[in-house]
Every structure is written in structure tokens, then in C-alpha cells.
Write a protein that holds these residues in place. Structure first.
Motif, short mmCIF file in Angstrom:
data_model
loop_
_atom_site.label_atom_id
_atom_site.label_comp_id
_atom_site.label_asym_id
_atom_site.label_seq_id
_atom_site.Cartn_x
_atom_site.Cartn_y
_atom_site.Cartn_z
N GLN A 1 23.38 13.62 27.20
CA GLN A 1 23.85 14.78 26.36
C GLN A 1 25.54 14.81 26.47
OE1 GLN A 1 21.36 17.90 26.86
NE2 GLN A 1 19.30 16.98 26.35
N LEU A 2 26.04 15.72 25.47
CA LEU A 2 27.52 16.10 25.72
C LEU A 2 27.82 16.71 26.86
CD1 LEU A 2 30.05 16.04 24.21
CD2 LEU A 2 29.47 18.05 23.16
N GLN A 3 26.99 17.60 27.57
CA GLN A 3 27.38 18.38 28.53
C GLN A 3 27.45 17.53 29.88
OE1 GLN A 3 24.43 18.73 27.01
NE2 GLN A 3 22.69 19.51 28.05
N TYR A 4 26.83 16.37 29.69
CA TYR A 4 27.08 15.29 31.11
C TYR A 4 28.39 14.82 31.18
CZ TYR A 4 22.11 16.83 31.76
OH TYR A 4 21.11 17.33 31.95
N HIS A 5 28.84 14.43 29.64
CA HIS A 5 30.15 13.86 29.86
C HIS A 5 31.09 14.83 30.29
CE1 HIS A 5 29.45 10.25 27.06
NE2 HIS A 5 28.16 10.98 26.67
N ILE A 6 31.00 16.20 29.57
CA ILE A 6 32.00 17.23 30.27
C ILE A 6 31.96 17.30 31.65
CG2 ILE A 6 32.55 19.52 30.10
CD1 ILE A 6 31.43 19.42 27.03
N ILE A 7 30.71 17.45 32.09
CA ILE A 7 30.48 17.98 33.73
C ILE A 7 31.14 16.47 34.42
CG2 ILE A 7 28.82 17.69 35.63
CD1 ILE A 7 27.10 19.18 33.67
N PHE A 8 31.15 15.16 33.92
CA PHE A 8 31.46 14.11 34.71
C PHE A 8 32.98 14.30 34.74
CE2 PHE A 8 33.41 10.01 34.28
CZ PHE A 8 33.18 9.49 35.41
N VAL B 1 39.89 3.35 36.68
CA VAL B 1 39.02 4.36 36.11
C VAL B 1 38.09 3.68 34.97
CG1 VAL B 1 39.07 6.54 34.71
CG2 VAL B 1 40.85 6.14 36.40
N MET B 2 38.63 2.75 34.28
CA MET B 2 37.94 2.30 33.26
C MET B 2 36.58 1.47 33.92
SD MET B 2 40.99 1.00 30.67
CE MET B 2 39.81 0.04 29.54
N THR B 3 36.89 0.66 34.76
CA THR B 3 35.76 -0.16 35.55
C THR B 3 34.88 0.83 36.10
OG1 THR B 3 37.37 -1.73 36.10
CG2 THR B 3 35.33 -1.81 37.29
N PHE B 4 35.13 2.06 36.55
CA PHE B 4 34.25 2.98 36.93
C PHE B 4 33.16 3.46 35.81
CE2 PHE B 4 33.12 7.53 38.36
CZ PHE B 4 32.31 7.34 39.40
N VAL B 5 34.03 4.00 34.84
CA VAL B 5 33.06 4.44 33.55
C VAL B 5 32.26 3.26 33.11
CG1 VAL B 5 33.42 5.60 31.44
CG2 VAL B 5 34.89 6.41 33.41
N THR B 6 32.95 2.27 32.86
CA THR B 6 31.99 0.91 32.14
C THR B 6 30.94 0.67 33.18
OG1 THR B 6 34.37 0.21 31.41
CG2 THR B 6 32.37 -1.27 31.43
N ALA B 7 30.96 0.65 34.31
CA ALA B 7 29.69 0.40 35.31
C ALA B 7 28.62 1.51 35.21
CB ALA B 7 30.31 0.40 36.87
N ILE B 8 29.14 2.73 34.64
CA ILE B 8 28.20 3.92 34.60
C ILE B 8 27.53 3.40 33.28
CG2 ILE B 8 27.82 6.16 33.97
CD1 ILE B 8 29.98 6.99 35.84
#
Length: 352
Positions: free
Chosen positions: A12-19, A129-136
Motif C-alpha cells: 500500500q501507498l502508506q508503506y512507500h511513504i513510511i519507507f 540507494v537503487m540497489t537497496f530498493v531493488t533488493a526490497i
């Protein structure tokens, strides 16, 4: 979360925002402590984070689905490096114009123009940063795929179980209707009673066996109706010794599993023998397991267990398959024994 093949992965969108907020606050305090200037850190992060986010979502929403997933690896590498380089140029110029002319205070040198060292350092930072997010994203994609495969296997399992159950009812009714036909030809007085018992069995099989599990009490009641039907049909030549012990209340079992063994006992032990025949059936509940035993004389035409199994049609093989699909290996044990022309089936099965 993050997308796959152009459709939002279900975070959900809120989890993007929280991250991103959490990451932003962490980075702001980290560099604020490093420079001992939290105002400067806040400004640079307010400028840098939209760039981080743009690159991350560009990668996971567009480049990966359209290049990596389509095995266009070289084009992906060129695209991702080009995108990062463009963003570094944008970041340099915006920092220089909006925040400070000292765009690389943590670097080994003071610069007022784009240099190779700065470009490499900033590109490495963006890649981090991109590697971290891509890993998620990859982790959640993997979990989603695992769930999809599990759901598919479960669906296939349920479909196969339904198919196997759907085989049993026609198989059983076909045999019983053949018996009714024989009695009708003989104009037997037993025919109406058999039709009535058959209707009770049909009602149970059509309406009460659709669920994955059925109460053991109902299963035993169904079996009793079947035995009553056989008693009517066979008369005095049939002796049935049936016993029930233990607590059968609040116990559940897959529908018509047991009836298959009983039907096979009559098909091979009664119908293929002449004279008096005895069928012994035992239901014994011990703790969470039902110990079910049924014995019948072997057919006069053969006394070999393998031949028995081959001639049993879909019944025995069907129930074996249903046990494999519907129960864990430790939840049941099925065995066959042929001794002194008596064929014995023993099933120990979890009924809790």
C-alpha cells in the motif's frame, strides 16, 4: 510496492511513504551530524531525495520489467548508467544554483564544475540507494511468486480431489443400479427397499460430501445405510460383523474414503463368491486416529492380492490417490494383507 509487468505490487501507498520518510530522516541526521550543519543536510536531502526516488522507481517500474525481464541486459546497463549520469548532472547544477557553490564538501577537493571524481562518487551513491530498493522489490516479488505457486498448487490439489470424489459417486451408483436392475428383472420384493436406501445414500453423496472433511459420525451412518442395502439384497447368505469403539464425536475425515473399501469388499468378497459370506468391519478411535479394518473372503476366481488390486477398478487406486493428496504422510497408514483366503484392509488415519 513496487511493480511487476506494469501492475502495482500490492504494498500500500502508506508503506512507500513510511519507507522514504524514514530513510530521509535517517539521512538528514546522518549528514547533519557529519557536517555539523543540519540545515544544510536538510536542504541537500530535500533536493537529493526526489532524484533518489525518481531513479529507483524508473528502475523497478520501467527498466527492469521492460529490459531485465526481457533479457535485454546490455541495453539495461546502458540505460541505467545513462539515467544515473543525467540525474547526477541535474543534482550538481541544482545544488550549485539553489544551495551552495561548494557542491561536494565531503569530497577530497573543492569543485565548482562537474568532475570525473565527483561524477563517479555520486553515481556510486545513487547505485547504492537503487540497489537497496531493488533488493526490497526482488524480495517481495519472490514472496509473491512463492505465494502464487503455492495457491496454484493448492488449487490444482483441490481440483484433483474434487475430480477423484466425483469419480467415486458415479462408480458406486453404477454398481448399485446394476444390482437393482438384477432384482427388478427377478421381480424381487426387495427392490423398493433397495431403491429407498439408495435414495438416502444419493442424498448424502450429492449434498454432504462437497466439503473437504465430513464428520466421522455421518460417514459411519452412510456406511450403515450401505450395509442395510447389501443386507436387503443378499439376504441370509450375508453376515456382517460391525463394531464401533472409542469417541467418534467431533471427529472429521475425508468424505467417502471408507465407503470405497467397503464397496470393494462387497464387490470382490460377496459378489464373486457363492454361499455364505462374512464381512467384518471395525471402527476404533484412539486419541486423534481412527483404526479402520475390513476383511472379506477373496474372490473364488483368484486369491492373489495383486490381482485383487488390478480388478478393483478405480476404487482402490482412487482412494490411494486421495489419501496422498489430502493428508500428510504421517497422518495415515494404509496396508493390505491376504491370509488364508481372507483379504484385510487396514487404515489408520487422523480424524482430529
Amino acid at each position: 510496492m513496487i511493480l511487476n509487468s506494469g501492475k502495482l505490487y500490492r504494498i500500500q501507498l502508506q508503506y512507500h511513504i513510511i519507507f522514504w520518510l524514514t530513510y530521509f530522516v535517517f539521512n538528514t541526521f546522518r549528514w547533519g551530524s557529519y557536517f555539523n550543519d543540519y540545515a544544510y543536510s536538510l536542504k541537500t536531502n530535500l533536493l537529493g531525495f526526489p532524484i533518489h526516488m525518481a531513479l529507483c522507481y524508473l528502475n523497478i517500474l520501467i527498466l527492469m520489467p521492460n529490459l531485465i525481464y526481457k533479457k535485454k541486459y546490455l541495453l539495461y546497463v546502458i540505460s541505467i548508467l545513462s539515467a544515473i549520469f543525467i540525474m547526477v548532472v541535474v543534482k550538481f547544477n541544482m545544488t550549485y544554483l539553489l544551495i551552495t557553490h561548494d557542491v561536494w564538501p565531503e569530497g577530497p577537493e573543492t569543485i565548482d564544475k562537474l568532475t570525473l571524481n565527483y561524477t563517479i562518487d555520486m553515481m556510486m551513491g545513487e547505485l547504492y540507494v537503487m540497489t537497496f530498493v531493488t533488493a526490497i522489490k526482488i524480495t517481495f516479488d519472490f514472496l509473491r511468486e512463492q505465494k502464487r505457486v503455492t495457491d496454484l498448487e493448492k488449487s490444482q490439489l483441490e481440483t484433483e480431489l474434487l475430480f477423484l470424489k466425483s469419480q467415486i459417486s458415479p462408480h458406486f451408483f453404477f454398481n448399485t443400479l446394476n444390482n437393482i436392475y438384477s432384482l427388478a428383472v427377478e421381480k424381487s420384493d426387495k427392490t423398493p427397499k433397495i431403491v429407498l436406501k439408495l435414495s438416502e445414500l444419493m442424498r448424502y453423496m450429492l449434498y454432504d460430501t462437497k466439503s473437504k472433511k465430513q464428520s466421522l459420525e455421518n460417514e459411519i451412518l452412510c456406511i450403515q445405510n450401505y450395509l442395510d442395502l447389501e443386507r436387503i439384497r443378499n439376504g441370509d447368505r450375508l453376515e456382517i460383523d460391525m463394531s464401533v469403539s472409542g469417541d467418534i464425536h467431533d471427529k472429521e475425515i475425508s468424505p467417502i474414503i471408507l465407503l470405497t473399501f467397503i464397496e470393494n469388499a462387497f464387490k470382490h468378497g460377496v459378489n464373486k463368491n457363492t454361499g455364505k459370506v462374512k464381512i467384518a468391519i471395525s471402527f476404533k478411535v484412539k486419541e486423534d486416529f481412527l483404526h479402520f479394518t475390513i476383511s472379506n473372503p477373496t474372490p473364488e476366481i483368484t486369491v492373489h492380492k495383486d490381482n485383487f488390486n488390478k480388478s478393483s477398478g478405480i476404487g482402490i487406486e482412487n482412494v490411494k490417490k486421495r489419501l496422498e493428496l489430502g493428508y500428510n504422510k504421517n497422518d495415515y497408514k494404509l496396508s493390505f494383507k491376504n491370509k488364508k483366503n481372507i483379504f484385510v484392509v487396514k487404515l489408520v488415519i487422523k480424524v482430529s
